[in-house]
Design a protein around this motif. Structure first.
Motif, PDB file in Angstrom:
ATOM      1  N   ILE A   1     -11.998   4.523  14.164  1.00 43.15           N
ATOM      2  CA  ILE A   1     -11.063   4.622  13.046  1.00 43.15           C
ATOM      3  C   ILE A   1     -10.592   6.069  12.891  1.00 43.15           C
ATOM      4  O   ILE A   1      -9.402   6.324  12.669  1.00 43.15           O
ATOM      5  CB  ILE A   1     -11.707   4.111  11.738  1.00 43.15           C
ATOM      6  N   ASN A   2     -11.503   7.026  13.050  1.00 43.36           N
ATOM      7  CA  ASN A   2     -11.129   8.435  12.911  1.00 43.36           C
ATOM      8  C   ASN A   2     -10.077   8.847  13.939  1.00 43.36           C
ATOM      9  O   ASN A   2      -9.168   9.618  13.625  1.00 43.36           O
ATOM     10  CB  ASN A   2     -12.353   9.341  13.025  1.00 43.36           C
ATOM     11  N   GLU A   3     -10.185   8.347  15.166  1.00 39.74           N
ATOM     12  CA  GLU A   3      -9.188   8.658  16.194  1.00 39.74           C
ATOM     13  C   GLU A   3      -7.832   8.063  15.822  1.00 39.74           C
ATOM     14  O   GLU A   3      -6.797   8.701  16.011  1.00 39.74           O
ATOM     15  CB  GLU A   3      -9.645   8.132  17.555  1.00 39.74           C
ATOM     16  N   ALA A   4      -7.832   6.849  15.280  1.00 41.04           N
ATOM     17  CA  ALA A   4      -6.579   6.208  14.872  1.00 41.04           C
ATOM     18  C   ALA A   4      -5.940   6.973  13.710  1.00 41.04           C
ATOM     19  O   ALA A   4      -4.725   7.171  13.684  1.00 41.04           O
ATOM     20  CB  ALA A   4      -6.825   4.756  14.485  1.00 41.04           C
ATOM     21  N   VAL A   5      -6.759   7.437  12.768  1.00 42.44           N
ATOM     22  CA  VAL A   5      -6.238   8.220  11.634  1.00 42.44           C
ATOM     23  C   VAL A   5      -5.669   9.542  12.138  1.00 42.44           C
ATOM     24  O   VAL A   5      -4.582   9.956  11.717  1.00 42.44           O
ATOM     25  CB  VAL A   5      -7.349   8.449  10.574  1.00 42.44           C
ATOM     26  N   SER A   6      -6.360  10.203  13.062  1.00 43.39           N
ATOM     27  CA  SER A   6      -5.884  11.474  13.620  1.00 43.39           C
ATOM     28  C   SER A   6      -4.564  11.315  14.361  1.00 43.39           C
ATOM     29  O   SER A   6      -3.715  12.209  14.340  1.00 43.39           O
ATOM     30  CB  SER A   6      -6.914  12.059  14.587  1.00 43.39           C
ATOM     31  N   MET A   7      -4.374  10.177  14.991  1.00 45.20           N
ATOM     32  CA  MET A   7      -3.163   9.934  15.764  1.00 45.20           C
ATOM     33  C   MET A   7      -1.968   9.585  14.866  1.00 45.20           C
ATOM     34  O   MET A   7      -0.824   9.615  15.316  1.00 45.20           O
ATOM     35  CB  MET A   7      -3.409   8.795  16.752  1.00 45.20           C
ATOM     36  N   ASN A   8      -2.221   9.276  13.603  1.00 48.29           N
ATOM     37  CA  ASN A   8      -1.182   8.883  12.651  1.00 48.29           C
ATOM     38  C   ASN A   8      -1.256   9.741  11.393  1.00 48.29           C
ATOM     39  O   ASN A   8      -1.572   9.245  10.309  1.00 48.29           O
ATOM     40  CB  ASN A   8      -1.352   7.395  12.289  1.00 48.29           C
ATOM     41  N   PRO A   9      -0.957  11.046  11.513  1.00 50.89           N
ATOM     42  CA  PRO A   9      -1.125  11.950  10.368  1.00 50.89           C
ATOM     43  C   PRO A   9      -0.187  11.656   9.186  1.00 50.89           C
ATOM     44  O   PRO A   9      -0.454  12.091   8.077  1.00 50.89           O
ATOM     45  CB  PRO A   9      -0.845  13.336  10.962  1.00 50.89           C
ATOM     46  N   ALA A  10       0.870  10.901   9.423  1.00 51.00           N
ATOM     47  CA  ALA A  10       1.806  10.583   8.343  1.00 51.00           C
ATOM     48  C   ALA A  10       1.252   9.523   7.391  1.00 51.00           C
ATOM     49  O   ALA A  10       1.790   9.325   6.309  1.00 51.00           O
ATOM     50  CB  ALA A  10       3.132  10.101   8.926  1.00 51.00           C
ATOM     51  N   PHE A  11       0.168   8.855   7.792  1.00 51.96           N
ATOM     52  CA  PHE A  11      -0.398   7.784   6.983  1.00 51.96           C
ATOM     53  C   PHE A  11      -1.790   8.144   6.485  1.00 51.96           C
ATOM     54  O   PHE A  11      -2.546   8.827   7.173  1.00 51.96           O
ATOM     55  CB  PHE A  11      -0.494   6.486   7.802  1.00 51.96           C
ATOM     56  N   SER A  12      -2.132   7.639   5.315  1.00 43.31           N
ATOM     57  CA  SER A  12      -3.470   7.875   4.776  1.00 43.31           C
ATOM     58  C   SER A  12      -4.474   7.008   5.529  1.00 43.31           C
ATOM     59  O   SER A  12      -4.113   6.039   6.208  1.00 43.31           O
ATOM     60  CB  SER A  12      -3.507   7.514   3.288  1.00 43.31           C
ATOM     61  N   GLN A  13      -5.741   7.363   5.399  1.00 43.65           N
ATOM     62  CA  GLN A  13      -6.792   6.585   6.049  1.00 43.65           C
ATOM     63  C   GLN A  13      -6.781   5.152   5.525  1.00 43.65           C
ATOM     64  O   GLN A  13      -7.008   4.207   6.292  1.00 43.65           O
ATOM     65  CB  GLN A  13      -8.160   7.230   5.816  1.00 43.65           C
ATOM     66  N   ALA A  14      -6.472   4.961   4.247  1.00 50.12           N
ATOM     67  CA  ALA A  14      -6.439   3.619   3.664  1.00 50.12           C
ATOM     68  C   ALA A  14      -5.370   2.754   4.333  1.00 50.12           C
ATOM     69  O   ALA A  14      -5.604   1.571   4.604  1.00 50.12           O
ATOM     70  CB  ALA A  14      -6.193   3.701   2.159  1.00 50.12           C
ATOM     71  N   VAL A  15      -4.208   3.332   4.624  1.00 49.77           N
ATOM     72  CA  VAL A  15      -3.128   2.587   5.282  1.00 49.77           C
ATOM     73  C   VAL A  15      -3.548   2.202   6.701  1.00 49.77           C
ATOM     74  O   VAL A  15      -3.354   1.060   7.133  1.00 49.77           O
ATOM     75  CB  VAL A  15      -1.811   3.400   5.291  1.00 49.77           C
ATOM     76  N   VAL A  16      -4.142   3.142   7.431  1.00 51.53           N
ATOM     77  CA  VAL A  16      -4.583   2.871   8.802  1.00 51.53           C
ATOM     78  C   VAL A  16      -5.657   1.780   8.786  1.00 51.53           C
ATOM     79  O   VAL A  16      -5.626   0.854   9.603  1.00 51.53           O
ATOM     80  CB  VAL A  16      -5.090   4.150   9.499  1.00 51.53           C
ATOM     81  N   ARG A  17      -6.595   1.851   7.859  1.00 47.93           N
ATOM     82  CA  ARG A  17      -7.649   0.832   7.767  1.00 47.93           C
ATOM     83  C   ARG A  17      -7.054  -0.544   7.447  1.00 47.93           C
ATOM     84  O   ARG A  17      -7.488  -1.561   7.993  1.00 47.93           O
ATOM     85  CB  ARG A  17      -8.685   1.204   6.707  1.00 47.93           C
ATOM     86  N   LYS A  18      -6.062  -0.594   6.568  1.00 50.09           N
ATOM     87  CA  LYS A  18      -5.410  -1.860   6.204  1.00 50.09           C
ATOM     88  C   LYS A  18      -4.708  -2.449   7.417  1.00 50.09           C
ATOM     89  O   LYS A  18      -4.809  -3.650   7.701  1.00 50.09           O
ATOM     90  CB  LYS A  18      -4.419  -1.621   5.056  1.00 50.09           C
ATOM     91  N   LYS A  19      -3.979  -1.614   8.168  1.00 53.59           N
ATOM     92  CA  LYS A  19      -3.288  -2.087   9.369  1.00 53.59           C
ATOM     93  C   LYS A  19      -4.297  -2.566  10.420  1.00 53.59           C
ATOM     94  O   LYS A  19      -4.055  -3.547  11.110  1.00 53.59           O
ATOM     95  CB  LYS A  19      -2.395  -0.991   9.951  1.00 53.59           C
ATOM     96  N   LEU A  20      -5.423  -1.866  10.545  1.00 52.88           N
ATOM     97  CA  LEU A  20      -6.471  -2.275  11.473  1.00 52.88           C
ATOM     98  C   LEU A  20      -7.025  -3.635  11.061  1.00 52.88           C
ATOM     99  O   LEU A  20      -7.201  -4.526  11.888  1.00 52.88           O
ATOM    100  CB  LEU A  20      -7.586  -1.227  11.526  1.00 52.88           C
ATOM    101  N   SER A  21      -7.264  -3.811   9.785  1.00 53.07           N
ATOM    102  CA  SER A  21      -7.759  -5.082   9.265  1.00 53.07           C
ATOM    103  C   SER A  21      -6.782  -6.213   9.561  1.00 53.07           C
ATOM    104  O   SER A  21      -7.178  -7.304   9.997  1.00 53.07           O
ATOM    105  CB  SER A  21      -8.000  -4.957   7.762  1.00 53.07           C
ATOM    106  N   ASP A  22      -5.487  -5.958   9.340  1.00 53.81           N
ATOM    107  CA  ASP A  22      -4.463  -6.961   9.625  1.00 53.81           C
ATOM    108  C   ASP A  22      -4.443  -7.314  11.109  1.00 53.81           C
ATOM    109  O   ASP A  22      -4.322  -8.479  11.481  1.00 53.81           O
ATOM    110  CB  ASP A  22      -3.078  -6.464   9.198  1.00 53.81           C
ATOM    111  N   ALA A  23      -4.543  -6.301  11.978  1.00 49.13           N
ATOM    112  CA  ALA A  23      -4.518  -6.519  13.422  1.00 49.13           C
ATOM    113  C   ALA A  23      -5.769  -7.278  13.884  1.00 49.13           C
ATOM    114  O   ALA A  23      -5.694  -8.120  14.786  1.00 49.13           O
ATOM    115  CB  ALA A  23      -4.391  -5.193  14.164  1.00 49.13           C
TER     116      ALA A  23
END
Length: 63
Positions: A14-36
């Motif tokens: 998750i940390n690597e995904a958050v680092s790769m998407n600095p325009a989004f908050s960790q909560a947004v990345v986690r939500k998208k991961l959950s959806d995927a």
């Protein structure tokens, strides 16, 4: 709002995904991961705990 998340190639945490998407908050990345995960587009390849981080991998295109 339709955010497009870029997932790292191969296995990633998750940390690597958050680092790769600095325009989004960790909560947004986690939500998208959950959806995927629910859509079976991403699978969890390693369970995480306090000592090791969980790992994920894209298994099909997320168009």
């Amino acid at each position: 709002m339709n955010e497009t998340i870029q997932w790292p190639p191969g296995e990633f945490t998750i940390n690597e995904a958050v680092s790769m998407n600095p325009a989004f908050s960790q909560a947004v990345v986690r939500k998208k991961l959950s959806d995927a995960l629910a859509a079976k587009a991403i699978v969890q390849t390693q369970k995480g705990n306090e000592k090791i981080k969980g790992k994920f991998q894209v298994v099909k295109s997320l168009s």
